[in-house]
Design a protein around this motif. Structure first.
Motif, PDB file in Angstrom:
ATOM      1  N   UNK A 118      -8.237  -3.047   1.202  1.00 33.94           N
ATOM      2  CA  UNK A 118      -7.119  -3.242   2.128  1.00 33.94           C
ATOM      3  C   UNK A 118      -5.817  -2.724   1.530  1.00 33.94           C
ATOM      4  N   UNK A 119      -5.620  -2.929   0.236  1.00 35.63           N
ATOM      5  CA  UNK A 119      -4.413  -2.438  -0.423  1.00 35.63           C
ATOM      6  C   UNK A 119      -4.335  -0.925  -0.419  1.00 35.63           C
ATOM      7  N   UNK A 120      -5.467  -0.268  -0.704  1.00 35.41           N
ATOM      8  CA  UNK A 120      -5.492   1.193  -0.673  1.00 35.41           C
ATOM      9  C   UNK A 120      -5.190   1.713   0.731  1.00 35.41           C
ATOM     10  N   UNK A 121      -5.703   1.015   1.735  1.00 36.30           N
ATOM     11  CA  UNK A 121      -5.425   1.424   3.119  1.00 36.30           C
ATOM     12  C   UNK A 121      -3.942   1.304   3.427  1.00 36.30           C
ATOM     13  N   UNK A 203      -4.532   4.317  -5.833  1.00 32.52           N
ATOM     14  CA  UNK A 203      -3.483   4.146  -4.836  1.00 32.52           C
ATOM     15  C   UNK A 203      -2.711   5.443  -4.615  1.00 32.52           C
ATOM     16  N   UNK A 204      -2.505   6.217  -5.687  1.00 33.75           N
ATOM     17  CA  UNK A 204      -1.824   7.500  -5.528  1.00 33.75           C
ATOM     18  C   UNK A 204      -2.649   8.453  -4.674  1.00 33.75           C
ATOM     19  N   UNK A 205      -3.967   8.403  -4.868  1.00 33.44           N
ATOM     20  CA  UNK A 205      -4.838   9.245  -4.053  1.00 33.44           C
ATOM     21  C   UNK A 205      -4.778   8.852  -2.590  1.00 33.44           C
ATOM     22  N   UNK A 206      -4.727   7.536  -2.330  1.00 40.10           N
ATOM     23  CA  UNK A 206      -4.624   7.059  -0.948  1.00 40.10           C
ATOM     24  C   UNK A 206      -3.296   7.474  -0.328  1.00 40.10           C
ATOM     25  N   UNK A 207      -2.216   7.393  -1.125  1.00 38.80           N
ATOM     26  CA  UNK A 207      -0.900   7.791  -0.625  1.00 38.80           C
ATOM     27  C   UNK A 207      -0.874   9.281  -0.297  1.00 38.80           C
TER      28      UNK A 207
END
Length: 277
Positions: A118-121, A203-207
């Motif tokens: 959920x955080x990565x989303x 998280x950087x990849x998700x961003x």
């Protein structure tokens, strides 16, 4: 023997937080719903304006004075105008990104960092909305420039010249047939393929993934959002109509044909508008 060693592999008690984190899709769905609701309320209430968007829409045919921002001429005016555009884009464009968000959540849930899905989303959505922040900054500058030269009229900031409005509609209609539009729309309509091709960890990849997808979405829909200058920047009917159209164009199997049909309609309407000027 009275004492027995704990069986290997015995499940430990699951905390409430762990149970909640197992429902990532529910968390994401609720968060997105709340985000869209808050953004929609901000837009409808006309925060920072002299009147709400409801009042502006109801006064569309009146001779009311053009809408102005509070703290006119001050830096706060630019901030409020930018926020108006960005939050309106959040309300209009986030629903069309839901398939990507939900699918990404499922993919992340199955990975090593499943408890952070959920955080990565959230980072993915942030990246997506940052792309629309860029559009909002450009729209803010454009709107202020058009206001300075007196192009707008009415409380909802409609282009007063039918010729200019007609030309804009024709240009948007033509854009619906371009290769750039088709390429961006294709990627927006295929979230699974997009994730498979551009996924990166963390998280950087998700961003980055969100910003990447937002760039394609921007390429797909920026011209459609420019139609707000024709129908009224704060016209709730146009805002709702464009939001629904974007959902249909991206979500229905016939999306590409819908884009071309809309393009044809815009060209015809634009030519008619210019002819009747």
């Amino acid at each position: 023997m009275d004492n027995h060693p704990q069986m290997q592999g015995e499940q430990q008690p699951i905390s409430v937080i762990e149970r909640l984190l197992r429902h990532d899709r529910v968390i994401v769905a609720v968060a997105v719903t709340l985000l869209v609701a808050v953004a929609g309320a901000y837009t409808v209430l006309g925060v920072g304006m002299n009147m709400s968007a409801i009042d502006m829409t109801s006064m569309a045919n009146s001779m009311a004075k053009p809408m102005v921002m509070t703290a006119q001429g001050q830096p706060a005016n630019w901030v409020l105008l930018f926020l108006m555009w960005w939050i309106m884009m959040v309300a209009m464009m986030t629903p069309s990104a839901v398939p990507l968000l939900m699918l990404f959540t499922v993919v992340k849930r199955q990975g090593q960092d499943g408890h952070r899905a959920a955080g990565y989303t959230g980072f993915l959505l942030l990246g997506y909305l940052l792309a629309w922040a860029l559009f909002s900054a450009v729209a803010t500058i454009l709107q202020r420039g058009l206001q300075e030269v007196g192009v707008f009229s009415g409380p909802m900031m409609v282009i007063k010249s039918q010729t200019v409005a007609g030309v804009l509609m024709v240009l948007v209609g033509i854009y619906q047939f371009t290769a750039i539009k088709n390429a961006c729309l294709s990627r927006c309509r295929a979230p699974a393929q997009f994730i498979a091709q551009h996924h990166s960890p963390g998280s950087k990849g998700a961003l980055r993934l969100g910003m990447h997808h937002g760039a394609y979405c921007l390429g797909c829909c920026w011209a459609l959002m420019a139609l707000l200058f024709v129908g009224g920047v704060m016209n709730l009917y146009w805002i709702a109509g464009l939001t629904l159209y974007v959902l249909l164009e991206k979500g229905l199997p016939q999306g590409k044909y819908i884009a071309r049909l809309a393009g044809s309609g815009l060209i015809v309407a634009g030519v008619y508008l210019m002819g009747s000027a």
